[in-house]
Design a protein around this motif. Structure first.
Motif, PDB file in Angstrom:
ATOM      1  N   LYS A 257       0.825  -1.211   0.000  1.00  0.00           N
ATOM      2  CA  LYS A 257       0.000   0.000   0.000  1.00  0.00           C
ATOM      3  C   LYS A 257       0.854   1.253   0.000  1.00  0.00           C
ATOM      4  O   LYS A 257       0.482   2.279  -0.554  1.00  0.00           O
ATOM      5  CB  LYS A 257      -0.891   0.018   1.248  1.00  0.00           C
ATOM      6  CG  LYS A 257      -1.990  -1.022   1.225  1.00  0.00           C
ATOM      7  CD  LYS A 257      -2.781  -0.955   2.527  1.00  0.00           C
ATOM      8  CE  LYS A 257      -3.717  -2.139   2.648  1.00  0.00           C
ATOM      9  NZ  LYS A 257      -4.066  -2.423   4.038  1.00  0.00           N
ATOM     10  N   SER A 258       1.999   1.192   0.701  1.00  0.00           N
ATOM     11  CA  SER A 258       2.881   2.357   0.792  1.00  0.00           C
ATOM     12  C   SER A 258       4.240   1.908   1.319  1.00  0.00           C
ATOM     13  O   SER A 258       4.376   0.781   1.801  1.00  0.00           O
ATOM     14  CB  SER A 258       2.276   3.398   1.747  1.00  0.00           C
ATOM     15  OG  SER A 258       2.637   3.095   3.082  1.00  0.00           O
ATOM     16  N   PRO A 259       5.252   2.789   1.249  1.00  0.00           N
ATOM     17  CA  PRO A 259       6.577   2.396   1.762  1.00  0.00           C
ATOM     18  C   PRO A 259       6.665   2.405   3.294  1.00  0.00           C
ATOM     19  O   PRO A 259       7.713   2.108   3.851  1.00  0.00           O
ATOM     20  CB  PRO A 259       7.518   3.465   1.183  1.00  0.00           C
ATOM     21  CG  PRO A 259       6.722   4.215   0.168  1.00  0.00           C
ATOM     22  CD  PRO A 259       5.296   4.097   0.573  1.00  0.00           C
ATOM     23  N   ALA A 260       5.566   2.720   3.980  1.00  0.00           N
ATOM     24  CA  ALA A 260       5.608   2.770   5.451  1.00  0.00           C
ATOM     25  C   ALA A 260       5.779   1.358   6.030  1.00  0.00           C
ATOM     26  O   ALA A 260       5.358   0.380   5.412  1.00  0.00           O
ATOM     27  CB  ALA A 260       4.318   3.392   5.979  1.00  0.00           C
ATOM     28  N   ASN A 261       6.374   1.273   7.215  1.00  0.00           N
ATOM     29  CA  ASN A 261       6.575  -0.007   7.892  1.00  0.00           C
ATOM     30  C   ASN A 261       5.264  -0.772   8.001  1.00  0.00           C
ATOM     31  O   ASN A 261       4.251  -0.223   8.408  1.00  0.00           O
ATOM     32  CB  ASN A 261       7.106   0.213   9.319  1.00  0.00           C
ATOM     33  CG  ASN A 261       8.573   0.570   9.302  1.00  0.00           C
ATOM     34  OD1 ASN A 261       9.243   0.419   8.283  1.00  0.00           O
ATOM     35  ND2 ASN A 261       9.070   1.060  10.438  1.00  0.00           N
ATOM     36  N   GLY A 262       5.323  -2.053   7.650  1.00  0.00           N
ATOM     37  CA  GLY A 262       4.141  -2.898   7.793  1.00  0.00           C
ATOM     38  C   GLY A 262       3.168  -2.818   6.638  1.00  0.00           C
ATOM     39  O   GLY A 262       2.233  -3.604   6.556  1.00  0.00           O
ATOM     40  N   GLN A 263       3.399  -1.891   5.723  1.00  0.00           N
ATOM     41  CA  GLN A 263       2.460  -1.700   4.613  1.00  0.00           C
ATOM     42  C   GLN A 263       2.940  -2.339   3.313  1.00  0.00           C
ATOM     43  O   GLN A 263       2.286  -2.235   2.289  1.00  0.00           O
ATOM     44  CB  GLN A 263       2.238  -0.194   4.367  1.00  0.00           C
ATOM     45  CG  GLN A 263       1.612   0.540   5.541  1.00  0.00           C
ATOM     46  CD  GLN A 263       0.212   0.010   5.833  1.00  0.00           C
ATOM     47  OE1 GLN A 263      -0.639  -0.042   4.968  1.00  0.00           O
ATOM     48  NE2 GLN A 263      -0.008  -0.421   7.071  1.00  0.00           N
ATOM     49  N   HIS A 264       4.105  -2.963   3.327  1.00  0.00           N
ATOM     50  CA  HIS A 264       4.664  -3.586   2.120  1.00  0.00           C
ATOM     51  C   HIS A 264       5.471  -4.815   2.513  1.00  0.00           C
ATOM     52  O   HIS A 264       5.584  -5.128   3.703  1.00  0.00           O
ATOM     53  CB  HIS A 264       5.564  -2.580   1.394  1.00  0.00           C
ATOM     54  CG  HIS A 264       6.801  -2.243   2.178  1.00  0.00           C
ATOM     55  ND1 HIS A 264       7.960  -2.965   2.062  1.00  0.00           N
ATOM     56  CD2 HIS A 264       7.032  -1.296   3.123  1.00  0.00           C
ATOM     57  CE1 HIS A 264       8.868  -2.462   2.904  1.00  0.00           C
ATOM     58  NE2 HIS A 264       8.329  -1.456   3.543  1.00  0.00           N
ATOM     59  N   ALA A 265       6.019  -5.487   1.510  1.00  0.00           N
ATOM     60  CA  ALA A 265       6.866  -6.642   1.803  1.00  0.00           C
ATOM     61  C   ALA A 265       8.138  -6.582   0.950  1.00  0.00           C
ATOM     62  O   ALA A 265       8.704  -7.620   0.592  1.00  0.00           O
ATOM     63  CB  ALA A 265       6.105  -7.936   1.553  1.00  0.00           C
ATOM     64  N   ALA A 266       8.601  -5.362   0.627  1.00  0.00           N
ATOM     65  CA  ALA A 266       9.841  -5.209  -0.147  1.00  0.00           C
ATOM     66  C   ALA A 266      11.014  -5.245   0.829  1.00  0.00           C
ATOM     67  O   ALA A 266      11.047  -4.484   1.786  1.00  0.00           O
ATOM     68  CB  ALA A 266       9.826  -3.901  -0.924  1.00  0.00           C
ATOM     69  N   ARG A 267      11.950  -6.151   0.577  1.00  0.00           N
ATOM     70  CA  ARG A 267      13.080  -6.304   1.505  1.00  0.00           C
ATOM     71  C   ARG A 267      14.113  -5.203   1.303  1.00  0.00           C
ATOM     72  O   ARG A 267      14.826  -4.818   2.231  1.00  0.00           O
ATOM     73  CB  ARG A 267      13.740  -7.683   1.336  1.00  0.00           C
ATOM     74  CG  ARG A 267      13.035  -8.807   2.037  1.00  0.00           C
ATOM     75  CD  ARG A 267      11.597  -8.998   1.608  1.00  0.00           C
ATOM     76  NE  ARG A 267      11.381  -9.110   0.179  1.00  0.00           N
ATOM     77  CZ  ARG A 267      11.204 -10.252  -0.470  1.00  0.00           C
ATOM     78  NH1 ARG A 267      11.188 -11.375   0.168  1.00  0.00           N
ATOM     79  NH2 ARG A 267      10.997 -10.276  -1.784  1.00  0.00           N
ATOM     80  N   PHE A 268      14.224  -4.700   0.061  1.00  0.00           N
ATOM     81  CA  PHE A 268      15.238  -3.681  -0.194  1.00  0.00           C
ATOM     82  C   PHE A 268      14.584  -2.322  -0.333  1.00  0.00           C
ATOM     83  O   PHE A 268      13.592  -2.197  -1.037  1.00  0.00           O
ATOM     84  CB  PHE A 268      16.028  -4.052  -1.443  1.00  0.00           C
ATOM     85  CG  PHE A 268      16.627  -5.430  -1.323  1.00  0.00           C
ATOM     86  CD1 PHE A 268      17.569  -5.704  -0.330  1.00  0.00           C
ATOM     87  CD2 PHE A 268      16.221  -6.462  -2.149  1.00  0.00           C
ATOM     88  CE1 PHE A 268      18.098  -6.987  -0.183  1.00  0.00           C
ATOM     89  CE2 PHE A 268      16.754  -7.747  -2.006  1.00  0.00           C
ATOM     90  CZ  PHE A 268      17.682  -8.006  -1.024  1.00  0.00           C
ATOM     91  N   PRO A 269      15.091  -1.299   0.366  1.00  0.00           N
ATOM     92  CA  PRO A 269      16.317  -1.300   1.173  1.00  0.00           C
ATOM     93  C   PRO A 269      16.090  -1.489   2.682  1.00  0.00           C
ATOM     94  O   PRO A 269      17.051  -1.412   3.435  1.00  0.00           O
ATOM     95  CB  PRO A 269      16.840   0.122   0.930  1.00  0.00           C
ATOM     96  CG  PRO A 269      15.583   0.949   0.856  1.00  0.00           C
ATOM     97  CD  PRO A 269      14.518   0.066   0.267  1.00  0.00           C
TER      98      PRO A 269
END
Lengths: 405, 243
Positions: A257-269
């Motif tokens: 949903k957004s780059p905020a903590n807990g809102q995505h699952a992208a490991r990098f960065p």
């Protein structure tokens, strides 16, 4: 342990598991190392791929899509045409065959959304093996259709009623089963991760994707794009090209949903190097080293870690990592459906979304291959909620009314 | 007196009760206590301990705060810190060992850091530097070569564990356990052998103590806490210890 269980100077991978499991992993590694060079084993696996699964899967030039974007030619490696609808069957068939050769009578697996459990239940039925699938109680409730299918295939689905009642509790349930029953049971891990030998074994079983791409295209593509949860479909598509440095390799993570903590699952960065679930890699963690919360519209990408080989390929720069959001991915599902008549899985749609962005800035003689790792049938509930919630709600209500039990 | 090692998850059921529990266990006759640093993904633990980890974490329990609880309890008996390696490496191996030593702990139990892991040497050096004993965890299935190597790093105690519980089958049914215990004593007659096998009552305890120097009582105590509270759990420990 042999050095082959580690990747790169940071020594990602390894076997960070209690002594209780070391023996089992060593036996599995030994059995696999023998079988991988055994021509009869490889021939048997190939037979299964052509006569039971439907390999080779087609490589399709997405003519309409490419023309509508204007830029590079986009090819789709349609892994959605595998039996059970995704690339996962590639390593499930491989592991089931290894298990059979090791004299195992039973397969166990953990599953989150149910796709890996379904693929495991399928190969278990095919090989005449017993099958138990561990699944968090919340996932059982969310993914009831997959539970029904797994049971139809003869698997026993065990709901885990403690902890977060989701994937990590299912992993723990499967590990405990394995510890108690390892004499006759093989644990089928569903991606290129976990303790050695799983990351390299599953990579080898998936590498058929890249070999087929090369053969079907008749040349090296300029760029290969794949979505990355644990990394099995990405490594499957990339492995044959790792030493071909002109081929750009791009992994697409879940931007959520957004780059905020807990809102995505992208490991990098965001992710830090850590040791979880038996291997060393990058993991999304909280401030005290516990696993962080993640989100993705695609269940298969909603994961804290990344396979150890991809961690190394990140560090070396060989694979470039980008992300696609939930919204972009949903849009990509619709785009591919309307232009090419292919409904990709939500996971794979992340790769499609990136291809659309990238094709624009590439030349018309360039070739991009997108690994469409699965088909979108499984996503009907998510797609319906997004694209036609009112109609689907009315449908569900009518269905419900028709049950007089 | 039976020699038993009890187990707590730091911060479970909450901080104050955890300290109360540790002190109570000492009074009840426990010979040593294993204090587990709560972690989100405790792969080798069963349902009961996993849930206790989750509850402690939900209350904000950190590694740092876990050491503070050990300091606060100020026990006379030995405390062993049990942690998954992720928490150790995240905290910093040296820093973790220093904090454990400062809290008064006697040693460290890290079940998922095998002796052949790349970080093991550094861990061993740090532990030795802070005079913490390193307790290897092995299981009845471990082959002899690995048992020897694991024991080579043991300072004074080794922890033998399995999830194949003895309940219902009787200890003698698990020939592997007896064989492994014997092997350990042959390799190092001076080492103290702690055995944790899902001990639920006095009968299991007696069976374990025929083979081992120390019996580990873990999830049974947490189950008692969940069912009947701390007081009942401490009475249970006292019964086992004085049996």
């Amino acid at each position: 342990m042999s050095e082959s269980g580690f990747f790169g100077a940071n020594k990602y991978g390894g076997r960070y598991v209690p002594e209780m499991l070391q023996g089992e992993l060593a036996s599995l590694a030994k059995a696999y190392d023998q079988l991988k060079n055994d021509l009869a084993f490889q021939a048997e696996l190939e037979q299964l791929h052509t006569n039971y699964n439907s390999r080779p899967t087609p490589l399709v030039l997405a003519k309409n899509l490419s023309e509508s974007i204007g830029g590079a030619q986009i090819y789709l490696k349609n892994e959605g045409l595998n039996h059970t609808g995704a690339h996962k069957i590639n390593h499930c068939l491989g592991q089931a065959l290894v298990a059979k050769k090791m004299g195992k009578k039973r397969l166990i697996a953990e599953t989150g959304a149910g796709q890996h459990g379904l693929a495991t239940a399928t190969v278990a039925a095919k090989f005449g093996l017993e099958c138990t699938v561990y699944m968090g109680e919340i996932d059982v409730a969310r993914q009831q259709p997959n539970v029904i299918l797994m049971e139809l295939l003869g698997a026993k689905v065990v709901p885990i009623t403690h902890g977060s009642k989701t994937l990590k509790d299912a992993v723990s349930g499967a590990i405990r089963d394995w510890l108690q029953n390892s004499d006759d049971t093989h644990y089928v891990i569903g991606s290129c991760l976990g303790p050695d030998p799983y990351p390299r074994m599953n990579r080898d079983f998936q590498a058929i994707i890249g070999r087929e791409i090369r053969q079907q295209l008749g040349k090296n593509p300029d760029c290969i794009i794949a979505c990355v949860g644990g990394g099995s479909n990405a490594l499957g598509a990339f492995t044959a090209f790792l030493n071909q440095h002109a081929v750009k390799l791009i992994g697409v993570e879940a931007g959520g949903k957004s780059p905020a903590n807990g809102q995505h699952a992208a490991r990098f960065p965001d992710a830090k190097i850590g040791i979880m679930e038996g291997y060393k890699s990058y993991f999304l963690q909280d401030e005290d080293g516990n696993s962080a919360l993640t989100h993705s519209v695609a269940a298969g990408l909603d994961y804290i870690g990344i396979g150890p080989e991809l961690a190394e390929l990140h560090d070396s720069g060989r694979v470039e990592f980008v992300r696609a959001s939930d919204k972009e991915s949903l849009k990509a599902v619709e785009l591919l459906a309307k232009t090419e008549g292919i409904i990709p899985a939500l996971e794979s749609a992340h790769a499609v979304a990136e291809a659309v962005k990238r094709a624009k800035i590439m030349k018309s003689e360039d070739a991009i291959v997108v690994n469409v790792s699965g088909r979108g049938d499984k996503d009907i509930f998510t797609l319906a909620r997004h694209f036609s919630p009112k109609d689907f709600k009315a449908f569900l209500q009518r269905e419900l009314a028709s049950y007089d039990i | 007196m039976n020699k038993i090692m009890t187990h707590v998850v730091a911060g479970y059921p909450d901080k104050d009760q955890c300290v109360e529990l540790m002190r109570g266990m000492e009074r009840a006759g426990a010979s040593m206590i294993e204090v587990q640093i709560p972690f989100s993904d405790p792969i080798a633990d069963g349902e009961t301990i996993m849930r206790a980890n989750d509850i402690a974490l939900r209350q904000g329990m950190t590694a740092e705060a876990s050491f503070a609880l050990i300091t606060q309890a100020a026990l006379a008996i030995d405390v062993y810190v049990m942690s998954y390696f992720q928490k150790v490496q995240h905290f910093g191996i040296d820093k973790f060992c220093a904090a454990a030593a400062r809290s008064g702990a006697a040693g460290l139990i890290i079940p998922d850091l095998p002796f052949d892991a790349p970080e093991f040497e550094e861990f061993l050096e740090c532990a030795r530097h802070y005079k913490l004993s390193v307790i290897p965890v092995i299981s009845p299935g471990t082959n002899l070569q690995r048992v020897r190597k694991a024991l080579a790093n043991a300072d004074e105690m080794v922890y033998l564990t399995s999830i194949k519980g003895i309940t219902g089958k009787g200890l003698r049914a698990d020939k592997n356990l007896g064989d492994t215990a014997k092997k350990i004593k042959e390799i190092n007659p001076n080492i103290r052998l702690a055995v944790g096998f899902g001990i639920t009552g006095s009968k299991d305890l007696d069976n374990v103590l025929k083979l081992a120097d120390i019996a580990v009582v873990g999830s049974a105590v947490i189950k008692k806490i969940n069912q009947s509270g701390i007081k009942a759990a401490l009475e249970f420990v006292e019964r086992l210890a004085s049996n």
